[in-house]
Design a protein around this motif. Structure first.
Motif, PDB file in Angstrom:
ATOM      1  N   PRO A   7    -130.710 -24.064  44.594  1.00  0.00           N
ATOM      2  CA  PRO A   7    -129.890 -23.637  43.450  1.00  0.00           C
ATOM      3  C   PRO A   7    -128.394 -23.782  43.737  1.00  0.00           C
ATOM      4  O   PRO A   7    -127.939 -23.533  44.846  1.00  0.00           O
ATOM      5  N   HIS A   8    -127.665 -24.210  42.723  1.00  0.00           N
ATOM      6  CA  HIS A   8    -126.207 -24.316  42.778  1.00  0.00           C
ATOM      7  C   HIS A   8    -125.619 -23.124  42.038  1.00  0.00           C
ATOM      8  O   HIS A   8    -126.098 -22.765  40.959  1.00  0.00           O
ATOM      9  N   PHE A   9    -124.573 -22.558  42.610  1.00  0.00           N
ATOM     10  CA  PHE A   9    -123.888 -21.433  41.979  1.00  0.00           C
ATOM     11  C   PHE A   9    -122.410 -21.754  41.846  1.00  0.00           C
ATOM     12  O   PHE A   9    -121.811 -22.382  42.721  1.00  0.00           O
ATOM     13  N   GLU A  24    -130.923 -19.567  50.597  1.00  0.00           N
ATOM     14  CA  GLU A  24    -130.363 -20.910  50.746  1.00  0.00           C
ATOM     15  C   GLU A  24    -129.828 -21.339  49.389  1.00  0.00           C
ATOM     16  O   GLU A  24    -130.536 -21.262  48.385  1.00  0.00           O
ATOM     17  N   LEU A  25    -128.584 -21.801  49.353  1.00  0.00           N
ATOM     18  CA  LEU A  25    -127.945 -22.139  48.088  1.00  0.00           C
ATOM     19  C   LEU A  25    -126.824 -23.124  48.319  1.00  0.00           C
ATOM     20  O   LEU A  25    -126.452 -23.390  49.464  1.00  0.00           O
ATOM     21  N   GLN A  26    -126.297 -23.634  47.228  1.00  0.00           N
ATOM     22  CA  GLN A  26    -125.090 -24.441  47.294  1.00  0.00           C
ATOM     23  C   GLN A  26    -124.024 -23.775  46.450  1.00  0.00           C
ATOM     24  O   GLN A  26    -124.274 -23.385  45.309  1.00  0.00           O
ATOM     25  N   PRO A  37    -115.859 -29.085  47.225  1.00  0.00           N
ATOM     26  CA  PRO A  37    -117.054 -29.784  47.729  1.00  0.00           C
ATOM     27  C   PRO A  37    -118.249 -28.836  47.709  1.00  0.00           C
ATOM     28  O   PRO A  37    -118.150 -27.679  48.109  1.00  0.00           O
ATOM     29  N   HIS A  38    -119.372 -29.325  47.214  1.00  0.00           N
ATOM     30  CA  HIS A  38    -120.583 -28.507  47.116  1.00  0.00           C
ATOM     31  C   HIS A  38    -121.129 -28.303  48.518  1.00  0.00           C
ATOM     32  O   HIS A  38    -121.555 -29.252  49.165  1.00  0.00           O
ATOM     33  N   VAL A  39    -121.083 -27.057  48.975  1.00  0.00           N
ATOM     34  CA  VAL A  39    -121.433 -26.743  50.355  1.00  0.00           C
ATOM     35  C   VAL A  39    -122.767 -25.995  50.403  1.00  0.00           C
ATOM     36  O   VAL A  39    -123.001 -25.072  49.626  1.00  0.00           O
ATOM     37  N   MET A  43    -128.315 -18.263  54.634  1.00  0.00           N
ATOM     38  CA  MET A  43    -128.132 -16.915  55.176  1.00  0.00           C
ATOM     39  C   MET A  43    -128.985 -16.667  56.405  1.00  0.00           C
ATOM     40  O   MET A  43    -128.688 -15.751  57.174  1.00  0.00           O
ATOM     41  N   GLY A  44    -130.058 -17.438  56.565  1.00  0.00           N
ATOM     42  CA  GLY A  44    -130.968 -17.177  57.673  1.00  0.00           C
ATOM     43  C   GLY A  44    -131.551 -15.785  57.542  1.00  0.00           C
ATOM     44  O   GLY A  44    -132.019 -15.396  56.484  1.00  0.00           O
ATOM     45  N   ALA A  45    -131.489 -15.009  58.602  1.00  0.00           N
ATOM     46  CA  ALA A  45    -132.025 -13.641  58.592  1.00  0.00           C
ATOM     47  C   ALA A  45    -131.019 -12.630  58.025  1.00  0.00           C
ATOM     48  O   ALA A  45    -131.371 -11.476  57.808  1.00  0.00           O
TER      49      ALA A  45
END
Length: 85
Positions: A7-9, A24-26, A37-39, A43-45
């Motif tokens: 997902p992009h935010f 996990e996101l952009q 820039p779309h990064v 977050m991992g844990a």
């Protein structure tokens, strides 16, 4: 590991925090033409992550689904390969 659709935010509102239902996101900053820039952020844990470009803090909220955010208009897309409004 990343899913096929990340997902992009966007933070057009200039919110300090965006609550999301994914880890996990952009981040794209604001919507074009004011985007950065779309990064990819993972977050991992952890339960939060800071965008290195716009300093938006993304906070995982397990009550939200992968296609929800709070504020609600921050989700841009969940389509793999591109962000569509």
């Amino acid at each position: 590991m990343a899913k096929s659709a990340i997902p992009h935010f966007a933070n057009d509102l200039g919110a300090e925090k965006i609550f999301v239902g994914v880890r996990e996101l952009q981040c794209m900053g604001a919507r074009a033409p004011f985007d950065h820039p779309h990064v990819f952020l993972d977050m991992g844990a952890d339960s939060q992550i800071l965008c290195p470009y716009c300093s938006t803090l993304f906070v995982h909220d397990p009550r939200l689904t992968e296609d929800e955010s709070d504020p609600r208009d921050c989700l841009v897309s969940v389509v793999a390969g591109h962000a569509a409004a």
